[in-house]
Design an enzyme around this catalytic site. Structure first.
Site, PDB file in Angstrom:
ATOM      1  N   GLY A  46      -9.963  -9.406   5.103  1.00  0.00           N
ATOM      2  CA  GLY A  46      -9.008  -9.856   4.097  1.00  0.00           C
ATOM      3  C   GLY A  46      -9.012  -8.982   2.856  1.00  0.00           C
ATOM      4  O   GLY A  46      -9.955  -8.224   2.625  1.00  0.00           O
ATOM      5  N   THR A  47      -7.954  -9.110   2.081  1.00  0.00           N
ATOM      6  CA  THR A  47      -7.807  -8.245   0.904  1.00  0.00           C
ATOM      7  C   THR A  47      -8.893  -8.503  -0.147  1.00  0.00           C
ATOM      8  O   THR A  47      -9.338  -7.572  -0.827  1.00  0.00           O
ATOM      9  CB  THR A  47      -6.413  -8.429   0.267  1.00  0.00           C
ATOM     10  OG1 THR A  47      -6.151  -9.823   0.120  1.00  0.00           O
ATOM     11  CG2 THR A  47      -5.323  -7.820   1.131  1.00  0.00           C
ATOM     12  N   GLU A  88       0.139 -17.777   0.326  1.00  0.00           N
ATOM     13  CA  GLU A  88       0.540 -16.893   1.420  1.00  0.00           C
ATOM     14  C   GLU A  88       1.577 -17.589   2.295  1.00  0.00           C
ATOM     15  O   GLU A  88       1.553 -18.810   2.458  1.00  0.00           O
ATOM     16  CB  GLU A  88      -0.690 -16.504   2.255  1.00  0.00           C
ATOM     17  CG  GLU A  88      -1.644 -15.571   1.530  1.00  0.00           C
ATOM     18  CD  GLU A  88      -0.953 -14.316   1.012  1.00  0.00           C
ATOM     19  OE1 GLU A  88      -0.438 -13.535   1.823  1.00  0.00           O
ATOM     20  OE2 GLU A  88      -0.918 -14.123  -0.221  1.00  0.00           O
ATOM     21  N   GLY A 105       3.368 -13.259  -0.094  1.00  0.00           N
ATOM     22  CA  GLY A 105       2.771 -14.367  -0.824  1.00  0.00           C
ATOM     23  C   GLY A 105       3.732 -14.792  -1.935  1.00  0.00           C
ATOM     24  O   GLY A 105       4.315 -13.947  -2.607  1.00  0.00           O
ATOM     25  N   GLN A 132     -15.162  -0.617   4.448  1.00  0.00           N
ATOM     26  CA  GLN A 132     -15.031  -2.032   4.841  1.00  0.00           C
ATOM     27  C   GLN A 132     -15.076  -2.046   6.370  1.00  0.00           C
ATOM     28  O   GLN A 132     -14.096  -1.709   7.030  1.00  0.00           O
ATOM     29  CB  GLN A 132     -13.696  -2.606   4.331  1.00  0.00           C
ATOM     30  CG  GLN A 132     -13.577  -4.095   4.574  1.00  0.00           C
ATOM     31  CD  GLN A 132     -12.160  -4.622   4.398  1.00  0.00           C
ATOM     32  OE1 GLN A 132     -11.190  -3.873   4.524  1.00  0.00           O
ATOM     33  NE2 GLN A 132     -12.047  -5.903   4.110  1.00  0.00           N
ATOM     34  N   ARG A 139       1.418  -1.945  14.034  1.00  0.00           N
ATOM     35  CA  ARG A 139       2.848  -1.826  14.307  1.00  0.00           C
ATOM     36  C   ARG A 139       3.379  -0.390  14.221  1.00  0.00           C
ATOM     37  O   ARG A 139       4.500  -0.109  14.606  1.00  0.00           O
ATOM     38  CB  ARG A 139       3.637  -2.726  13.342  1.00  0.00           C
ATOM     39  CG  ARG A 139       3.591  -4.189  13.759  1.00  0.00           C
ATOM     40  CD  ARG A 139       4.276  -5.057  12.740  1.00  0.00           C
ATOM     41  NE  ARG A 139       3.422  -5.304  11.578  1.00  0.00           N
ATOM     42  CZ  ARG A 139       3.860  -5.782  10.418  1.00  0.00           C
ATOM     43  NH1 ARG A 139       5.144  -6.028  10.252  1.00  0.00           N
ATOM     44  NH2 ARG A 139       3.026  -5.993   9.426  1.00  0.00           N
ATOM     45  N   SER A 179      20.426  54.414  11.468  1.00  0.00           N
ATOM     46  CA  SER A 179      20.296  53.242  12.340  1.00  0.00           C
ATOM     47  C   SER A 179      19.396  53.508  13.544  1.00  0.00           C
ATOM     48  O   SER A 179      19.215  54.656  13.955  1.00  0.00           O
ATOM     49  CB  SER A 179      21.679  52.840  12.856  1.00  0.00           C
ATOM     50  OG  SER A 179      22.472  52.456  11.763  1.00  0.00           O
TER      51      SER A 179
END
Ligand code: UD1
Ligand code: CA
Length: 455
Positions: A78-79, A153, A138, A73, A15, A404
């Site tokens: 999944g967690t 969940e 959850g 992973q 997203r 100057s």
């Protein structure tokens, strides 16, 4: 017994609609994951294990070199499956704290309160939060004695469970011995066919343990970032917290909503920060320092009573006491101003030392210069420090006066007390206490005729 922090950072973050992995998206110019790492480090943990997957190489390269271990992973199943990847990094006696690479603002105080709940009798503690709108999270299921029974969940919840407002932040602390056992027993028999970390709660309950819960002080501590809208809303929340902390240290902030801090800022009493100031990197501001509107400062140290006027830009500079800078000044890396120096409008200074009380008030470029005390540089003075190949030094002694519209062609030495006539191009040493000028003689043509319009 050690404290191991596992940070889940493998997710894709679809997203975000970004080529940059979600956990590398910047909050206050620092990757989300880096915020979590900094928090973990402030807990004095023994090891940090980042579970990476999506954009693994890039993520690893952006946060490596900080004593972090990485567990890959390959598929995001999944967690629970994510935490399994870190199994070899913790021992039975360790306490494992699970954090999320996309939840950047959790405070060490909250995490310490959670960790304090874990012991041999209470091997699992959860950080929960009560939300008015709990959609997507959850739900924490408690029994009639108010003891936590499980986490359900959203996608697996019954209508009754959906009404629960206490939700899982995802953050938990678990004893290594049990974490390993429970993870081994996970399955993916649920609506999303994922290995849910949250299923270990019911396992702990069925093993006879009571689950401890802690809550964060602020809701923003547990908010995750899934898209650019949430990223900007956490950015503002974070900015507000920093502005408040600066005010508590004695700074006057004209509008906390129009201040941006992207680094570490130290302020002493009565520092004044006007609107639309951006401070980056390491910024140290002494007593009574005033930073005018629309100034950008990066890696700058400013001593007391100095005033930076609006629209000035300073980077990698050290500024003394009671100096005046701007409006519209640009101080580039390597600029050092001694006390009471004055840099005026449309002046650029680079890699130069400006002595005590010296003034460069208007429209000048000073680069690779060593300037003494009480020097006055006239408007439009340029140090010609670059010959197209190399950079050269300009040395200006004490009490020099430069007229100057002068060019000082480096390498060149203007000795103490010298005066340079306006409009000069100085290519050789200007001796002490004398007037030096290079200027073609002024002539007037009396019989000159003004051109007339051709018909
Ligand atoms: C998770 C929790 C939910 C909680 C919510 C809080 C589970 C099953 N659910 O749900 O109870 O309310 O967080 O925000 O744990 N990740 C991996 N590998 C994976 C899956 C996820 O590293 O295989 C990482 C993601 O990058 C993300 C985090 O874990 O940072 C959470 O994953 P996400 O899929 O967003 O979990 P939620 O469905 O939000
Ligand atoms: Ca999430």
């Amino acid at each position: 017994m050690a404290l191991k922090v596992v940070i889940l950072a493998a997710g894709k973050g679809t997203r975000m609609r970004s080529k940059l992995p979600k956990v590398l998206q910047p909050l206050a110019q620092k990757p989300l994951l880096q915020h979590v790492i900094d928090t973990a480090q402030s807990l004095n943990c023994d090891e940090i294990i980042a579970v990476i997957g999506h954009g693994a190489e890039l993520v690893q390269s952006r946060v490596s070199g900080q004593n972090i271990c990485f567990a890959l992973q390959e598929k995001q199943l999944g967690t629970g499956h994510a935490v399994v990847q870190a199994n070899s990094y913790y021992q039975d006696d360790d306490t494992v704290l699970i954090l999320y690479g996309d939840v950047p603002l959790t405070s060490p105080t909250t995490l310490n309160a959670l960790l304090a709940l874990v012991d041999e009798q209470h091997p699992l503690a959860l950080l929960t939060v009560t939300l008015e709108n709990s959609t997507g999270y959850g739900r924490i299921v408690r029994n009639t004695q108010n003891a936590v029974q499980s986490i359900v969940e959203q996608k697996d919840a019954t209508a009754q469970e959906l009404a629960i407002k206490e939700v899982n932040t995802g953050i938990m602390a678990v004893k290594g011995r049990y974490l390993k056992q429970w993870l081994a027993a996970l399955d993916n028999q649920n609506v999303q066919s994922e290995y849910y970390l949250t299923d270990i709660i019911a396992m702990a309950v069925s093993d006879g343990f009571s689950i401890q819960t802690a809550q964060p002080t602020l809701e923003t501590e547990v908010l995750g970032v899934n898209d650019k809208l949430q990223l900007q809303s956490l950015e503002r929340a974070y900015q507000l917290q920093i502005a408040e902390s600066l005010m508590r240290q004695g700074a006057t902030v004209v509008d906390a909503n129009r201040l941006d801090i992207r680094g570490d800022v130290t302020v002493e009493a009565d520092v004044m920060l006007d609107v639309n100031v951006v401070l980056e990197g390491k910024v140290v501001l002494g007593e009574n320092v005033v930073i005018g509107a629309h100034c950008i400062l990066k890696n700058v140290q400013i001593a007391s009573n100095t005033h930076i006027h609006p629209f000035s830009h300073l980077e990698d500079c050290i500024i003394g006491e009671s100096c005046s800078i701007g409006p519209y000044a640009r101080l580039r890396p390597g600029t050092e101003l001694a006390d009471e120096a004055k840099i005026g409008n449309f002046v650029e200074i680079k890699k130069s030392k400006i002595g005590r009380g010296s003034k460069v008030s208007h429209l000048s470029y000073i680069g690779d210069t060593h300037m003494g005390c009480d020097v006055n540089i006239g408007a439009g003075t340029i140090t010609c420090n670059y010959d197209g190949v190399n950079k050269h030094q300009t040395i200006i002694g004490d009490h020099v006066f430069v007229g100057s519209d002068t060019q000082l062609v480096a390498p060149v030495d203007i000795e103490s007390g010298a005066t340079i006539g306006a409009g000069s191009t100085i290519t050789k040493k200007a001796p002490a206490e004398a007037l030096t000028l290079s200027r073609s003689k002024q002539i007037t043509l009396k019989d000159w005729q003004k051109p007339t319009k051709l018909s």
